[in-house]
Scaffold this active site. Structure first.
Site, PDB file in Angstrom:
ATOM      1  N   GLY A  68       3.738 -14.190 -37.708  1.00 43.27           N
ATOM      2  CA  GLY A  68       4.808 -13.705 -36.837  1.00 43.27           C
ATOM      3  C   GLY A  68       4.373 -13.251 -35.452  1.00 43.27           C
TER       4      GLY A  68
ATOM      5  CD  GLU B 164       1.889  -6.880 -38.120  1.00 43.21           C
ATOM      6  OE1 GLU B 164       2.557  -7.851 -37.717  1.00 43.21           O
ATOM      7  OE2 GLU B 164       1.582  -6.738 -39.313  1.00 43.21           O
ATOM      8  CG  ASP B 165       5.704 -10.101 -36.238  1.00 41.88           C
ATOM      9  OD1 ASP B 165       4.866  -9.419 -36.870  1.00 41.88           O
ATOM     10  OD2 ASP B 165       6.383 -10.975 -36.782  1.00 41.88           O
TER      11      ASP B 165
ATOM     12  CG  ASP C 157      10.748  -3.154 -42.960  1.00 41.59           C
ATOM     13  OD1 ASP C 157      11.212  -1.999 -42.926  1.00 41.59           O
ATOM     14  OD2 ASP C 157      11.306  -4.070 -43.594  1.00 41.59           O
TER      15      ASP C 157
ATOM     16  CE  LYS D  45      13.767  -4.932 -39.966  1.00 48.39           C
ATOM     17  NZ  LYS D  45      14.077  -5.663 -41.208  1.00 48.39           N
TER      18      LYS D  45
ATOM     19  CG  PHE E  21      15.986 -10.604 -42.451  1.00 48.42           C
ATOM     20  CD1 PHE E  21      14.946 -10.205 -43.267  1.00 48.42           C
ATOM     21  CD2 PHE E  21      15.916 -11.854 -41.845  1.00 48.42           C
ATOM     22  CE1 PHE E  21      13.852 -11.040 -43.487  1.00 48.42           C
ATOM     23  CE2 PHE E  21      14.828 -12.691 -42.059  1.00 48.42           C
ATOM     24  CZ  PHE E  21      13.798 -12.284 -42.888  1.00 48.42           C
ATOM     25  CB  VAL E  22      15.279  -9.098 -36.503  1.00 52.72           C
ATOM     26  CG1 VAL E  22      16.375  -8.090 -36.219  1.00 52.72           C
ATOM     27  CG2 VAL E  22      13.965  -8.392 -36.838  1.00 52.72           C
TER      28      VAL E  22
ATOM     29  CG  ASP F 249       9.220 -16.596 -41.231  1.00 48.67           C
ATOM     30  OD1 ASP F 249       8.823 -15.409 -41.205  1.00 48.67           O
ATOM     31  OD2 ASP F 249       9.145 -17.300 -42.252  1.00 48.67           O
TER      32      ASP F 249
HETATM   33  C1  PRP Z   1       5.789  -9.577 -41.434  1.00 52.09           C
HETATM   34  C2  PRP Z   1       5.286  -8.974 -40.146  1.00 52.09           C
HETATM   35  C3  PRP Z   1       4.379  -7.873 -40.616  1.00 52.09           C
HETATM   36  C4  PRP Z   1       4.996  -7.438 -41.912  1.00 52.09           C
HETATM   37  C5  PRP Z   1       5.763  -6.150 -41.691  1.00 52.09           C
HETATM   38  O1  PRP Z   1       4.895 -10.535 -41.888  1.00 52.09           O
HETATM   39  O2  PRP Z   1       4.620  -9.912 -39.343  1.00 52.09           O
HETATM   40  O3  PRP Z   1       3.057  -8.333 -40.803  1.00 52.09           O
HETATM   41  O4  PRP Z   1       5.878  -8.477 -42.329  1.00 52.09           O
HETATM   42  O5  PRP Z   1       6.370  -5.689 -42.868  1.00 52.09           O
HETATM   43  P1  PRP Z   1       5.920  -4.365 -43.618  1.00 52.09           P
HETATM   44  O6  PRP Z   1       5.740  -3.295 -42.600  1.00 52.09           O
HETATM   45  O7  PRP Z   1       7.097  -4.071 -44.530  1.00 52.09           O
HETATM   46  O8  PRP Z   1       4.672  -4.660 -44.398  1.00 52.09           O
HETATM   47  P2  PRP Z   1       5.221 -11.564 -43.071  1.00 52.09           P
HETATM   48  O9  PRP Z   1       4.589 -11.084 -44.335  1.00 52.09           O
HETATM   49  O10 PRP Z   1       6.706 -11.818 -43.110  1.00 52.09           O
HETATM   50  O11 PRP Z   1       4.466 -12.867 -42.663  1.00 52.09           O
HETATM   51  P3  PRP Z   1       4.676 -13.838 -41.388  1.00 52.09           P
HETATM   52  O12 PRP Z   1       4.251 -13.054 -40.181  1.00 52.09           O
HETATM   53  O13 PRP Z   1       3.773 -14.970 -41.684  1.00 52.09           O
HETATM   54  O14 PRP Z   1       6.123 -14.258 -41.310  1.00 52.09           O
END
Ligand code: PRP
Length: 191
Positions: free
Chosen positions: A52, A110-111, A114, A142, A163-164, A170
């Site tokens: 992400g 990080e993107d 949450d 979040k 959910f964004v 993605d």
């Molecule tokens: C997303 C995002 C963070 C994580 C945040 O990654 O990039 O790494 O979730 O969520 P959390 O604080 O609840 O742990 P994801 O696992 O969706 O993988 P991606 O970046 O490959 O889509």
């Protein structure tokens, strides 16, 4: 090939949370702060948390470049979401760093944060690598993160608990190329 009209994803988005302009302004603002904080450092290692964060990392790196901060790029992948819209609670390391970061100043990019689960796990993992410093920048945060995530040094936007997608984020591998961050219509992931 279609023209420059409305894109295939637009009908899937409920509303826009951060426009491309707002993201660009915020990224420049964060880069200015980071450049100031790391002005005496020879090199900053940006650790992009795949997948992400790839878009934000690319834009942040260029903004830091414009401000004269020498950066190295590293990539890690620790996935907790898989194909789901909510965290599974289990973090898996899918890609490790390619270089030794001992003695390095590290900024984890990080993107979105949450639950903070992914980041807590990653920071614990990096703790054993003897970096000179480890800080975190996230574009989006979040509400749950304010309660449970590890300290976030730099935060772009606080967003509601919806959910964004877009700007790297993605749903089931889709929407990463969307130029803004938007709330996905619930019917897309509940069907
Ligand atoms: C997303 C995002 C963070 C994580 C945040 O990654 O990039 O790494 O979730 O969520 P959390 O604080 O609840 O742990 P994801 O696992 O969706 O993988 P991606 O970046 O490959 O889509």
């Amino acid at each position: 090939m279609g023209g420059a009209g409305s894109s295939w994803y637009e009908s899937d988005i409920e509303r826009i949370v951060a426009t491309p302009e707002q993201i660009a302004d915020k990224t420049a603002e964060l880069a200015a702060q980071i450049a100031e904080d790391y002005r005496s450092v020879d090199e900053l290692v940006l650790v992009c948390v795949l997948t992400g964060a790839f878009v934000f990392t690319a834009d942040l790196a260029r903004e830091l470049g414009r401000r004269g901060v020498p950066v190295q790029l590293e990539f890690m992948q620790a996935s907790s979401y898989g194909q789901a819209a909510t965290s599974s609670g289990v973090v898996r390391l899918r890609k490790d760093l390619d270089r030794d970061i001992s003695g390095a100043h590290v900024l984890v990019v990080e993107d979105i944060v949450d639950t903070g689960l992914t980041l807590s796990w990653l920071l614990k993992y990096l703790e054993g690598r003897s970096a000179a410093s480890v800080e975190v920048v996230t574009l989006l945060r979040k509400p749950a993160a304010i309660r449970s995530a590890p300290p976030l040094t730099y935060v772009g936007f606080d967003i509601p608990s919806e959910f964004v997608v877009g700007y790297g984020l993605d749903y089931a591998g889709k929407y990463r190329e969307v130029p803004y961050v938007g709330v996905l219509k619930p019917q897309i992931y509940s069907r």
